[in-house]
Every structure is written in C-alpha cells, then in structure tokens.
Motif scaffolding. Structure first.
Motif, PDB file in Angstrom:
ATOM      1  N   ARG A  94       0.833  -1.219   0.000  1.00 51.25           N
ATOM      2  CA  ARG A  94       0.000   0.000   0.000  1.00 51.25           C
ATOM      3  C   ARG A  94       0.858   1.256   0.000  1.00 51.25           C
ATOM      4  O   ARG A  94       0.498   2.258  -0.614  1.00 51.25           O
ATOM      5  N   ALA A  98       0.834   4.062  -2.963  1.00 54.33           N
ATOM      6  CA  ALA A  98       0.574   5.480  -2.692  1.00 54.33           C
ATOM      7  C   ALA A  98       1.656   6.357  -3.302  1.00 54.33           C
ATOM      8  O   ALA A  98       1.368   7.392  -3.916  1.00 54.33           O
ATOM      9  N   ASN A 101       1.219   6.372  -7.140  1.00 55.45           N
ATOM     10  CA  ASN A 101       0.029   7.119  -7.578  1.00 55.45           C
ATOM     11  C   ASN A 101       0.246   8.625  -7.465  1.00 55.45           C
ATOM     12  O   ASN A 101      -0.237   9.396  -8.309  1.00 55.45           O
ATOM     13  N   LEU A 102       0.960   9.038  -6.429  1.00 59.34           N
ATOM     14  CA  LEU A 102       1.214  10.463  -6.219  1.00 59.34           C
ATOM     15  C   LEU A 102       2.496  10.943  -6.890  1.00 59.34           C
ATOM     16  O   LEU A 102       2.841  12.115  -6.799  1.00 59.34           O
ATOM     17  N   GLY A 248       0.959   4.082   4.043  1.00 60.78           N
ATOM     18  CA  GLY A 248       0.281   4.550   2.839  1.00 60.78           C
ATOM     19  C   GLY A 248      -0.671   5.691   3.159  1.00 60.78           C
ATOM     20  O   GLY A 248      -0.763   6.666   2.401  1.00 60.78           O
ATOM     21  N   GLN A 249      -1.380   5.573   4.291  1.00 61.75           N
ATOM     22  CA  GLN A 249      -2.285   6.648   4.704  1.00 61.75           C
ATOM     23  C   GLN A 249      -1.514   7.927   4.999  1.00 61.75           C
ATOM     24  O   GLN A 249      -1.951   9.030   4.655  1.00 61.75           O
ATOM     25  N   ARG A 252      -0.474   9.593   1.739  1.00 62.31           N
ATOM     26  CA  ARG A 252      -1.623  10.232   1.060  1.00 62.31           C
ATOM     27  C   ARG A 252      -2.064  11.509   1.767  1.00 62.31           C
ATOM     28  O   ARG A 252      -2.626  12.406   1.135  1.00 62.31           O
TER      29      ARG A 252
END
Length: 279
Positions: A94, A98, A101-102, A248-249, A252
């Motif tokens: 995860r 992340a 994706n970013l 991952g949180q 993000r």
C-alpha cells in the motif's frame, strides 16, 4: 587464383596495420571503457570525515522547499521464517502504491535480511526510477551499544555486516544500490564511523523523526511530519513492521498538504547533491 588470394591477404594485412596505427576511419584513442556499474562512482556523496571517518548527512542546508521521504525496510536477523514472511511486507504494497500514484520519489533503506526474504519487492523497488535503494545492517542491529530494543552488532564484524547487506541487496536484483547507509535506530558513535569508513558510504540520518513504530494511528504520524519539516529535511518513516500498515495513509495525507505549502519531494541523493559533495 592463388595469386589473387595472396594479393587479397596482403591487402588485409596492410588494412590491419593501418587500423593499428590509426589509419583512415580509425581512432588513435582506445575504445572507451564500459560505464562504471558501481553507484558509488556516480552518486553524490559527502567527503570522508576527519581521520577517514564515515561522513554523516542529516539534512540539506538550503532555503529551497525540498525534502526527502525515506522508508526503512527492516528485517531482524534472528526473525524466523514465519515472522519474516508475515512482518516483512506489512503495509509495504500500500505504501508503494501510494508513492507511485502520487508520483513521489523516495529512498528506501533495506536490511540485507529483508532483501533476502523479499526479493521480488526489493527488485521491483530497485528497478523503478521513482525510487532509490540504500543499505542498513544485514539484520536490524545496533552499531553503538544500547539502542532501543535492538541487538548489538560487535564492532569487529560491523564492516563485514554492512558489506553482507549490500551484497544481499544486489543479489535480490537491485542493480545500483546507492552508497548510503542508515544506522539502525539512528545510533552510532566514533568507533562505528571508523569501522565502516573504508567502505566509502555516506551515513544518512534524518531531522524529522516520528514515533511511527509504536504509534497506533496514522494521524499522530501525519501531525509529526507536518510539524517537523523544513527546507532540506530528511523524513524517516517505517516501510515495514510496526505501524507501517498506516504508512500509505500517511503518504496520502502529507504529500498534498506539503505540496500545497510549496514543497517538492526528492530523493536523498538530490539533497546530498546540494551539499558540496564529491562524485
């Protein structure tokens, strides 16, 4: 026919001689050697410290709003197979998702044991241009006595342990591990810096430390990161084990906020490159 063959052979001999002497269409200079495969030959690195001590990098001295996110991929040397399989990848997929994706570059510091136990993940990270891989000890061992809960690495084996870690990383499929090293727990002393001084690595610490190993929620880590960063910061987070399930949180949450503040994310090598380095 025999005469013709002899003439052709003579011409070939003359052509070979001209080539050796730099005749038309040839170079007087030897062919260039292949590009060096060692990352140490290309990567920015700090000059050795006094008396050959390993140099230590904590943050870049800059007013530019840049920072590096770093993640420790730990695996204790005494972890059994089940622990290694279960704990080595907690939160890691995860986290990587992340970051990708970013489009956030990052530096991952791996123990050799983690690379051994998680070769597919190590290889994928090491071959992704978004990331760079550096080393830790082979296991997750302290280099300076009492350091959190970590086992202590004997001074006489410290150099060979670091070499073993980098060998494991390369064997896992990382083609160009960076010549950077992170002391587990961030603990080191002059003896430790001298023990690995001949390896030519730069020790990478951090100036934003978070309690993410014992933390129970991502919000705590997010707040620590956002409150601690400044231009040139190195942020140390866990990529595996502990509270890495929330990594991952954390990514993000902090990335959009820091980008909104004008920050740009870079790898550790770029920060070191800002700091008056040798190559």
């Amino acid at each position: 026919m025999i005469l013709l063959v002899r003439r052709i052979a003579a011409l070939c001999a003359i052509g070979a001689a001209l080539a050796a002497c730099g005749g038309p269409g040839t170079s007087l200079h030897p062919a260039p050697l292949p590009a060096p495969t060692s990352s140490a030959a290309r990567a920015p690195a700090l000059a050795p410290g006094p008396r050959g001590l390993t140099p230590v990098f904590t943050r870049a001295a800059t007013q530019e709003k840049v920072l590096a996110l770093t993640f420790d991929a730990d695996q204790d040397v005494d972890a059994g197979p089940r622990t290694a399989a279960a704990g080595g990848r907690i939160g890691f997929p995860r986290l990587v998702e992340a970051l990708r994706n970013l489009k956030v570059p990052a530096t991952v510091f791996m123990t050799g044991r983690w690379a051994d136990e998680n070769r597919q993940e190590a290889r994928a990270i090491g071959r992704d241009p978004l990331f760079e891989v550096a080393g830790r000890s082979y296991g997750n061992s302290s280099s300076a006595g009492d350091c959190q809960w970590l086992p202590v690495l004997p001074l006489k084996t410290m150099r060979s342990d670091v070499e073993r870690a980098f060998t494991a990383i390369r064997t896992a499929g990382v083609p160009r591990p960076m010549p950077y090293f992170r002391f587990p727990g961030g603990c080191y002393d002059t003896l430790a810096l001298r023990a690995i001084g001949s390896l030519g690595v730069t020790a990478v610490q951090w100036d934003v430390t978070v309690g993410d190993a014992p933390a129970t929620d991502a919000a705590t880590t997010v707040r620590q990161v956002l409150d601690g960063v400044r231009p040139g910061s190195v942020v140390a987070l866990h990529g595996t084990g502990g509270s890495a399930a929330q990594s991952g949180q954390v990514v993000r949450a902090v990335v959009p906020e820091l980008r909104g503040r004008g920050y740009r994310f870079v790898k550790v090598s770029e920060l070191i490159g800002m700091s008056g380095v040798r190559r």
